[in-house]
Design a protein around this motif. Structure first.
Motif, PDB file in Angstrom:
ATOM      1  N   ARG A  92      16.174  19.601  28.869  1.00  0.00           N
ATOM      2  CA  ARG A  92      15.179  20.014  29.656  1.00  0.00           C
ATOM      3  C   ARG A  92      15.389  20.691  30.751  1.00  0.00           C
ATOM      4  NH1 ARG A  92      13.180  14.491  30.989  1.00  0.00           N
ATOM      5  NH2 ARG A  92      15.595  14.220  31.152  1.00  0.00           N
ATOM      6  N   ILE A  93      14.274  21.335  31.471  1.00  0.00           N
ATOM      7  CA  ILE A  93      14.671  22.407  32.545  1.00  0.00           C
ATOM      8  C   ILE A  93      15.236  21.410  33.617  1.00  0.00           C
ATOM      9  CG2 ILE A  93      13.157  23.233  34.480  1.00  0.00           C
ATOM     10  CD1 ILE A  93      11.201  24.186  32.388  1.00  0.00           C
ATOM     11  N   GLU A  94      15.025  20.220  33.784  1.00  0.00           N
ATOM     12  CA  GLU A  94      15.676  19.382  35.031  1.00  0.00           C
ATOM     13  C   GLU A  94      17.078  19.358  34.616  1.00  0.00           C
ATOM     14  OE1 GLU A  94      14.854  14.639  34.417  1.00  0.00           O
ATOM     15  OE2 GLU A  94      12.927  15.982  34.715  1.00  0.00           O
ATOM     16  N   ASP A  95      17.438  18.968  33.466  1.00  0.00           N
ATOM     17  CA  ASP A  95      18.771  18.993  33.059  1.00  0.00           C
ATOM     18  C   ASP A  95      19.613  20.139  33.352  1.00  0.00           C
ATOM     19  OD1 ASP A  95      18.259  16.387  31.812  1.00  0.00           O
ATOM     20  OD2 ASP A  95      17.863  17.567  29.973  1.00  0.00           O
ATOM     21  N   ILE A  96      18.984  21.269  33.027  1.00  0.00           N
ATOM     22  CA  ILE A  96      19.734  22.740  33.241  1.00  0.00           C
ATOM     23  C   ILE A  96      19.722  22.859  34.809  1.00  0.00           C
ATOM     24  CG2 ILE A  96      19.582  25.139  33.060  1.00  0.00           C
ATOM     25  CD1 ILE A  96      20.044  23.727  30.384  1.00  0.00           C
ATOM     26  N   ALA A  97      18.687  22.492  35.606  1.00  0.00           N
ATOM     27  CA  ALA A  97      18.580  22.711  36.980  1.00  0.00           C
ATOM     28  C   ALA A  97      19.818  21.825  37.815  1.00  0.00           C
ATOM     29  CB  ALA A  97      17.411  22.282  37.571  1.00  0.00           C
ATOM     30  N   LYS A  98      20.142  20.690  37.287  1.00  0.00           N
ATOM     31  CA  LYS A  98      21.020  19.713  37.788  1.00  0.00           C
ATOM     32  C   LYS A  98      22.393  20.391  37.284  1.00  0.00           C
ATOM     33  CE  LYS A  98      18.322  15.550  37.886  1.00  0.00           C
ATOM     34  NZ  LYS A  98      18.197  14.223  37.310  1.00  0.00           N
ATOM     35  N   GLU A  99      22.494  20.781  36.089  1.00  0.00           N
ATOM     36  CA  GLU A  99      23.915  21.067  35.788  1.00  0.00           C
ATOM     37  C   GLU A  99      24.410  22.414  36.706  1.00  0.00           C
ATOM     38  OE1 GLU A  99      25.999  22.925  31.382  1.00  0.00           O
ATOM     39  OE2 GLU A  99      23.958  21.851  31.619  1.00  0.00           O
ATOM     40  N   TYR A 100      23.383  23.128  36.731  1.00  0.00           N
ATOM     41  CA  TYR A 100      24.067  24.655  37.610  1.00  0.00           C
ATOM     42  C   TYR A 100      23.508  24.535  38.995  1.00  0.00           C
ATOM     43  CZ  TYR A 100      24.244  26.331  32.829  1.00  0.00           C
ATOM     44  OH  TYR A 100      24.499  26.404  31.627  1.00  0.00           O
ATOM     45  N   ASN A 101      22.885  23.406  39.457  1.00  0.00           N
ATOM     46  CA  ASN A 101      22.912  23.103  41.072  1.00  0.00           C
ATOM     47  C   ASN A 101      21.591  24.072  41.380  1.00  0.00           C
ATOM     48  OD1 ASN A 101      22.898  21.526  43.284  1.00  0.00           O
ATOM     49  ND2 ASN A 101      24.400  22.790  43.988  1.00  0.00           N
ATOM     50  N   VAL A 102      20.601  24.304  40.846  1.00  0.00           N
ATOM     51  CA  VAL A 102      19.565  25.127  41.231  1.00  0.00           C
ATOM     52  C   VAL A 102      18.154  24.593  41.231  1.00  0.00           C
ATOM     53  CG1 VAL A 102      20.889  27.292  40.465  1.00  0.00           C
ATOM     54  CG2 VAL A 102      19.311  26.134  38.969  1.00  0.00           C
ATOM     55  N   SER A 103      17.107  24.977  41.623  1.00  0.00           N
ATOM     56  CA  SER A 103      15.953  24.302  41.393  1.00  0.00           C
ATOM     57  C   SER A 103      15.378  24.609  40.103  1.00  0.00           C
ATOM     58  CB  SER A 103      15.020  24.910  42.397  1.00  0.00           C
ATOM     59  OG  SER A 103      14.584  26.215  42.082  1.00  0.00           O
ATOM     60  N   GLN A 104      14.439  23.698  39.828  1.00  0.00           N
ATOM     61  CA  GLN A 104      13.581  23.501  38.572  1.00  0.00           C
ATOM     62  C   GLN A 104      12.870  25.034  38.366  1.00  0.00           C
ATOM     63  OE1 GLN A 104      11.789  20.136  37.322  1.00  0.00           O
ATOM     64  NE2 GLN A 104      13.238  18.803  38.184  1.00  0.00           N
ATOM     65  N   LYS A 105      12.304  25.269  39.527  1.00  0.00           N
ATOM     66  CA  LYS A 105      11.571  26.406  39.477  1.00  0.00           C
ATOM     67  C   LYS A 105      12.256  27.697  39.239  1.00  0.00           C
ATOM     68  CE  LYS A 105       7.956  28.852  42.334  1.00  0.00           C
ATOM     69  NZ  LYS A 105       6.988  28.199  43.363  1.00  0.00           N
ATOM     70  N   SER A 106      13.518  27.806  39.767  1.00  0.00           N
ATOM     71  CA  SER A 106      14.480  28.964  39.216  1.00  0.00           C
ATOM     72  C   SER A 106      14.643  28.993  37.689  1.00  0.00           C
ATOM     73  CB  SER A 106      15.615  28.900  40.084  1.00  0.00           C
ATOM     74  OG  SER A 106      15.681  28.852  41.559  1.00  0.00           O
ATOM     75  N   ILE A 107      14.893  27.929  37.279  1.00  0.00           N
ATOM     76  CA  ILE A 107      14.957  27.736  35.649  1.00  0.00           C
ATOM     77  C   ILE A 107      13.651  28.195  35.036  1.00  0.00           C
ATOM     78  CG2 ILE A 107      15.419  26.385  33.889  1.00  0.00           C
ATOM     79  CD1 ILE A 107      17.875  26.794  35.784  1.00  0.00           C
ATOM     80  N   ARG A 108      12.432  27.821  35.393  1.00  0.00           N
ATOM     81  CA  ARG A 108      11.301  28.163  35.190  1.00  0.00           C
ATOM     82  C   ARG A 108      10.934  29.844  34.876  1.00  0.00           C
ATOM     83  NH1 ARG A 108       9.653  23.416  37.155  1.00  0.00           N
ATOM     84  NH2 ARG A 108       8.732  21.898  35.590  1.00  0.00           N
ATOM     85  N   ARG A 109      11.533  30.257  36.134  1.00  0.00           N
ATOM     86  CA  ARG A 109      11.152  31.691  36.353  1.00  0.00           C
ATOM     87  C   ARG A 109      12.266  32.364  35.390  1.00  0.00           C
ATOM     88  NH1 ARG A 109      13.106  31.920  41.834  1.00  0.00           N
ATOM     89  NH2 ARG A 109      12.075  30.252  42.620  1.00  0.00           N
ATOM     90  N   THR A 110      13.391  31.936  35.301  1.00  0.00           N
ATOM     91  CA  THR A 110      14.370  32.318  34.322  1.00  0.00           C
ATOM     92  C   THR A 110      13.858  32.540  33.017  1.00  0.00           C
ATOM     93  OG1 THR A 110      15.977  31.744  35.793  1.00  0.00           O
ATOM     94  CG2 THR A 110      16.674  32.728  33.841  1.00  0.00           C
ATOM     95  N   ILE A 111      13.546  31.471  32.605  1.00  0.00           N
ATOM     96  CA  ILE A 111      12.664  31.356  31.340  1.00  0.00           C
ATOM     97  C   ILE A 111      11.536  32.203  31.036  1.00  0.00           C
ATOM     98  CG2 ILE A 111      11.232  29.616  29.805  1.00  0.00           C
ATOM     99  CD1 ILE A 111      12.908  27.505  30.779  1.00  0.00           C
ATOM    100  N   HIS A 112      10.690  32.468  32.049  1.00  0.00           N
ATOM    101  CA  HIS A 112       9.392  33.272  32.122  1.00  0.00           C
ATOM    102  C   HIS A 112       9.938  34.664  31.948  1.00  0.00           C
ATOM    103  CE1 HIS A 112       6.492  30.130  31.998  1.00  0.00           C
ATOM    104  NE2 HIS A 112       6.827  29.544  33.103  1.00  0.00           N
ATOM    105  N   SER A 113      11.064  35.007  32.734  1.00  0.00           N
ATOM    106  CA  SER A 113      11.420  36.351  32.848  1.00  0.00           C
ATOM    107  C   SER A 113      12.102  36.814  31.226  1.00  0.00           C
ATOM    108  CB  SER A 113      12.519  36.643  33.481  1.00  0.00           C
ATOM    109  OG  SER A 113      13.780  36.306  33.236  1.00  0.00           O
ATOM    110  N   GLY A 114      12.533  35.831  30.380  1.00  0.00           N
ATOM    111  CA  GLY A 114      12.886  35.969  29.075  1.00  0.00           C
ATOM    112  C   GLY A 114      14.773  36.052  29.154  1.00  0.00           C
TER     113      GLY A 114
END
Length: 72
Positions: free
Chosen positions: A9-31
């Motif tokens: 999930r987004i929260e899993d990736i955010a924890k793994e890379y030590n970034v915010s969930q919002k950063s992961i969402r932005r990355t998903i939305h950018s493609g």
């Protein structure tokens, strides 16, 4: 026989890379990061997550090298 892999999930990736969930969402939305959305929740395959990290690190290292060269 198929091997099942756990989706992340987004929260899993955010924890793994030590970034915010919002950063992961932005990355998903950018493609830049591929995900599957089920019931309003994004799921990312672990191999896609690892590939994303490799690409991101390569870009960051390349940028750092270019900046170091500019200083010289």
């Amino acid at each position: 026989m198929k091997v099942k892999t756990a989706l992340l999930r987004i929260e899993d990736i955010a924890k793994e890379y030590n970034v915010s969930q919002k950063s992961i969402r932005r990355t998903i939305h950018s493609g830049a990061l591929e995900s599957n959305k089920v019931g309003g929740v994004h799921f990312i395959q672990p191999n896609v997550s690892a590939k994303f990290l490799e690409t991101t690190l390569a870009k960051a290292i390349g940028l750092a090298i270019r900046k170091a060269i500019e200083v010289l």
